[in-house]
Design a protein around this motif. Structure first.
Motif, PDB file in Angstrom:
ATOM      1  N   LEU A 420       0.844  -1.191   0.000  1.00  0.00           N
ATOM      2  CA  LEU A 420       0.000   0.000   0.000  1.00  0.00           C
ATOM      3  C   LEU A 420       0.879   1.240   0.000  1.00  0.00           C
ATOM      4  N   SER A 421       0.419   2.282  -0.645  1.00  0.00           N
ATOM      5  CA  SER A 421       1.143   3.551  -0.587  1.00  0.00           C
ATOM      6  C   SER A 421       0.819   4.249   0.732  1.00  0.00           C
ATOM      7  N   ILE A 422       1.658   5.190   1.126  1.00  0.00           N
ATOM      8  CA  ILE A 422       1.398   5.969   2.335  1.00  0.00           C
ATOM      9  C   ILE A 422       0.052   6.679   2.209  1.00  0.00           C
ATOM     10  N   GLU A 423      -0.244   7.150   1.022  1.00  0.00           N
ATOM     11  CA  GLU A 423      -1.523   7.833   0.794  1.00  0.00           C
ATOM     12  C   GLU A 423      -2.698   6.895   1.072  1.00  0.00           C
ATOM     13  N   GLN A 424      -2.579   5.640   0.677  1.00  0.00           N
ATOM     14  CA  GLN A 424      -3.646   4.672   0.930  1.00  0.00           C
ATOM     15  C   GLN A 424      -3.776   4.365   2.418  1.00  0.00           C
ATOM     16  N   VAL A 425      -2.621   4.177   3.074  1.00  0.00           N
ATOM     17  CA  VAL A 425      -2.631   3.914   4.513  1.00  0.00           C
ATOM     18  C   VAL A 425      -3.201   5.119   5.261  1.00  0.00           C
ATOM     19  N   ARG A 426      -2.849   6.308   4.795  1.00  0.00           N
ATOM     20  CA  ARG A 426      -3.282   7.550   5.447  1.00  0.00           C
ATOM     21  C   ARG A 426      -4.807   7.672   5.494  1.00  0.00           C
ATOM     22  N   LYS A 427      -5.501   7.048   4.535  1.00  0.00           N
ATOM     23  CA  LYS A 427      -6.962   7.148   4.487  1.00  0.00           C
ATOM     24  C   LYS A 427      -7.635   6.424   5.651  1.00  0.00           C
ATOM     25  N   PHE A 428      -6.895   5.521   6.313  1.00  0.00           N
ATOM     26  CA  PHE A 428      -7.463   4.797   7.444  1.00  0.00           C
ATOM     27  C   PHE A 428      -7.326   5.574   8.762  1.00  0.00           C
ATOM     28  N   VAL A 429      -6.636   6.697   8.722  1.00  0.00           N
ATOM     29  CA  VAL A 429      -6.341   7.449   9.944  1.00  0.00           C
ATOM     30  C   VAL A 429      -7.520   8.322  10.338  1.00  0.00           C
ATOM     31  N   LYS A 430      -7.987   8.146  11.561  1.00  0.00           N
ATOM     32  CA  LYS A 430      -9.031   9.009  12.120  1.00  0.00           C
ATOM     33  C   LYS A 430      -8.351  10.221  12.742  1.00  0.00           C
ATOM     34  N   PRO A 431      -8.798  11.448  12.434  1.00  0.00           N
ATOM     35  CA  PRO A 431      -8.099  12.638  12.927  1.00  0.00           C
ATOM     36  C   PRO A 431      -8.233  12.842  14.440  1.00  0.00           C
ATOM     37  N   TYR A 432      -7.124  13.211  15.047  1.00  0.00           N
ATOM     38  CA  TYR A 432      -7.086  13.571  16.468  1.00  0.00           C
ATOM     39  C   TYR A 432      -6.229  14.820  16.621  1.00  0.00           C
ATOM     40  N   ALA A 433      -6.433  15.539  17.720  1.00  0.00           N
ATOM     41  CA  ALA A 433      -5.749  16.823  17.936  1.00  0.00           C
ATOM     42  C   ALA A 433      -4.292  16.625  18.336  1.00  0.00           C
ATOM     43  N   HIS A 434      -3.450  17.544  17.865  1.00  0.00           N
ATOM     44  CA  HIS A 434      -2.043  17.601  18.260  1.00  0.00           C
ATOM     45  C   HIS A 434      -1.918  18.540  19.454  1.00  0.00           C
ATOM     46  N   ASN A 435      -1.112  18.169  20.439  1.00  0.00           N
ATOM     47  CA  ASN A 435      -0.843  19.051  21.581  1.00  0.00           C
ATOM     48  C   ASN A 435       0.457  18.624  22.239  1.00  0.00           C
ATOM     49  N   ARG A 436       0.834  19.340  23.270  1.00  0.00           N
ATOM     50  CA  ARG A 436       2.129  19.079  23.904  1.00  0.00           C
ATOM     51  C   ARG A 436       2.215  17.678  24.497  1.00  0.00           C
ATOM     52  N   ASP A 437       1.139  17.208  25.120  1.00  0.00           N
ATOM     53  CA  ASP A 437       1.159  15.867  25.717  1.00  0.00           C
ATOM     54  C   ASP A 437       1.338  14.794  24.646  1.00  0.00           C
ATOM     55  N   ILE A 438       0.638  14.973  23.521  1.00  0.00           N
ATOM     56  CA  ILE A 438       0.765  14.015  22.421  1.00  0.00           C
ATOM     57  C   ILE A 438       2.193  14.009  21.889  1.00  0.00           C
ATOM     58  N   GLN A 439       2.772  15.195  21.701  1.00  0.00           N
ATOM     59  CA  GLN A 439       4.143  15.272  21.195  1.00  0.00           C
ATOM     60  C   GLN A 439       5.111  14.596  22.157  1.00  0.00           C
TER      61      GLN A 439
END
Length: 464
Positions: A420-439
Motif C-alpha cells: 500500500l502507498s502511504i496515501e492509501q494507509v493515510r486514508k485509514f487514519v481518524k483525525p485527532y488533535a495535536h498538543n504538547r502531551d501528544i508530542q
C-alpha cells in the motif's frame, strides 16, 4: 470469628495522618463476645474541623496511650479473625500504616459491610453508615466516635447475617473476602471478563458518567492492581466506592492506547484524572536563522505567529525554563536562544560555557549542529512519518500518522495490505488533535527501541 473495627483519625490520609481512637467489637458469627476501645494520642495536634466532627480534642488524648502502647492488644484481638469495617479499606489502611511505622507487617482477611449491604440489601438511597442505620432502624449512638460506630456496624452485621441461610452466607462471605479489594458494586466475574490486551479503560459512576480514564498493555492486570492498592486518602476511597461499571476499548498497540487515553482525558475531563486535563497550549519553541547564518531558538505565544512550533508549553515561564535546560545540556548560546538581550558576548561566554557564537567566534555550521541535536531531542524535526504497529486482531495493523511534525491521528487497516502507498494507509487514519502531551508521548516512544515499524516519507505516494 470477626473483629468489627472502627477508628477516628486526625485526617483522611493514612500516609500522613494518625489514629486518635479505635474500637473493636468481637463477634462469633451469632453474637457479640467482647468489646475494646481506647483513645490514642496521635502525637500531633488534632485539626479543629476534626474535633468538630468527632468531639475528640487535644485535651482528651493528651494522657491517652500512643499507638505503639496499644498495638500488641490490637494484634491479639484481631488475630485469627476476619477484619470487618464499614468502608474497610479506610480503617484497614490506617492500621497497616501505623503498624508499618513500627516495622510490623499487619495482615488480616477483610470484609466490608458496605459491599455486603449493597449486595444483600439493594435499592437503598445511601449506604453510608448513618443513612444505612436510619433506613434499617439500627440505633446509632455517639456518631463519629469509634465505639459508637463499631457497635452500630456490629448490629448491621447481625442483620446481614440473618438475611441468608447459614450455609449460603458462609459461601457469600468466602467470596466477599476474596473480592475485598474490588469496589462495592464491581464483581469478581466482571473483572475476570476484562481482556488481557492493550487498550484504554473507563470507570463509570452510578449515573454512567466516566470518572476515570486509564490505559495499559494489559487491561485486566492494570485494573486489578488499581483495586489492590491500600488507599491513601478519603478521596481515593470515595473514588473506589464511586465505581459502578467498567468499559474498555482494545487498541492492540500500546502507543495507540497512550494517545487515545490522552485525547479521552482532554475530551471527557474525568473527575478523578489529574494529569493531561489541560487543553490550552499557549507558548511554542520556534527556530529561525539570523543574518549571520546561526539558528536561533526562541519562545513565543502561539497566537502571535503562524509558524509551526517545535514543541508546545503551557506558560511563558515553562517555555523559558525549557530553553535554559537545552542551553545547559547542549552548550548553546544564551543570546542565540533569546535568553540574554545585551550587546557583546553572553554571560555564559565569560564563564566559558558558551563557545562564542554570540560574537561570531564559533562557526555557524558547528554551532548549528548542536542546535539540531537539541531540536532532535524534543521535536519531530518537521518530519512526515507513519508508525505501523499491532492491531486489535492478528489480521489488523495500527497506523499513527505525523505530517510536518504534527500528529494527525491513528487508525487500523488490513495486515495483509503489503504494497500500500502511504496515501492509501493515510486514508485509514481518524483525525485527532495535536498538543504538547501528544508530542511528548510520541517523542518518548520513539526514543525507545520499539517493535513498531517507523516509516519516514517525503511524499504520500511512497509505498510502505
Amino acid at each position: 470469628m470477626y473483629a468489627i473495627v472502627d477508628i477516628e483519625t486526625t485526617g483522611g490520609r493514612p500516609s500522613d495522618d494518625r489514629i486518635t481512637e479505635i474500637a473493636i467489637v468481637l463477634h462469633d458469627g451469632s453474637k457479640v463476645t467482647g468489646t475494646y476501645s481506647t483513645l490514642v494520642n496521635p502525637g500531633r495536634p488534632i485539626p479543629y474541623e476534626i474535633t468538630r466532627l468527632t468531639g475528640i480534642s487535644d485535651d482528651m488524648v493528651r494522657e491517652a496511650p500512643r499507638f505503639y502502647e496499644v498495638a500488641r492488644k490490637i494484634v491479639e484481638l484481631t488475630d485469627g479473625k476476619v477484619f470487618v469495617a464499614h468502608n474497610v479499606r479506610f480503617d484497614y489502611s490506617f492500621l497497616k500504616s501505623e503498624f508499618h511505622s513500627l516495622g510490623f507487617n499487619y495482615q488480616r482477611k477483610t470484609l466490608c459491610t458496605v459491599r455486603l449491604s449493597r449486595k444483600l440489601i439493594p435499592g437503598l438511597p445511601s449506604y453510608s453508615l448513618g443513612k444505612l442505620c436510619n433506613s434499617l432502624q439500627i440505633p446509632l449512638n455517639n456518631r463519629h466516635r469509634a465505639l459508637g460506630d463499631a457497635e452500630a456496624t456490629s448490629k448491621l452485621f447481625d442483620k446481614i447475617l440473618r438475611l441468608d441461610k447459614p450455609e449460603e452466607f458462609t459461601h457469600l462471605i468466602d467470596g466477599e473476602i476474596r473480592s475485598q479489594t474490588l469496589p462495592p458494586q464491581i464483581s469478581a466475574s466482571q473483572v475476570m471478563a476484562l481482556p488481557e490486551e492493550a487498550g484504554v479503560y473507563y470507570f463509570h459512576d452510578e449515573r454512567g458518567n466516566v470518572i476515570y480514564v486509564g490505559k495499559s498493555k494489559n487491561i485486566r492486570k492494570r485494573i486489578m492492581s488499581h483495586f489492590a492498592m491500600d488507599y491513601k486518602s478519603r478521596k481515593s476511597i470515595e473514588f473506589k466506592n464511586s465505581i459502578t461499571d467498567i468499559t474498555y476499548e482494545v487498541t492492540g498497540s500500546e502507543l495507540v492506547a497512550l494517545l487515545l487515553e490522552s485525547d479521552e482525558i482532554k475530551r471527557i475531563l474525568p473527575k478523578y484524572n489529574s494529569a493531561q486535563k489541560r487543553t490550552g497550549e499557549f507558548y511554542g519553541i520556534y527556530q529561525q536563522i539570523d543574518k549571520n547564518g546561526y539558528v536561533n531558538l526562541y519562545a513565543q505565544h502561539i497566537k502571535h505567529t503562524n509558524e509551526e512550533a517545535l514543541v508546545l508549553l503551557p506558560s511563558a515561564m515553562k517555555a523559558q525554563n525549557f530553553l535554559y535546560r537545552k542551553v545547559a545540556t547542549f552548550t548553546l548560546c544564551l543570546k542565540m536562544c533569546n535568553l540574554h538581550k545585551i550587546k557583546g558576548p553572553c554571560f555564559d561566554y565569560q564563564l566559558k560555557r558558551c563557545q562564542g557564537a554570540c560574537i561570531g567566534k564559533e562557526l555557524p555550521e558547528i554551532y548549528n549542529a548542536r542546535v539540531q541535536e537539541a531540536i532532535d531531542s524534543f521535536s519531530f524535526q518537521q518530519e512526515n512519518f507513519v508508525i505501523i504497529g499491532k492491531g486489535r486482531t492478528q489480521r489488523e495493523n495500527s497506523v499513527i500518522c505525523v505530517e510536518k511534525g504534527v500528529y494527525k491521528g491513528f487508525g487500523y487497516f488490513d495486515a495483509s495490505g503489503d504494497g500500500l502507498s502511504i496515501e492509501q494507509v493515510r486514508k485509514f487514519v481518524k483525525p485527532y488533535a495535536h498538543n504538547r502531551d501528544i508530542q511528548k508521548i510520541i517523542c518518548g516512544y520513539l526514543r525507545k527501541n520499539q517493535e513498531d515499524k517507523l516509516i519516514r516519507y517525503a511524499t504520500s505516494t511512497e509505498v510502505y
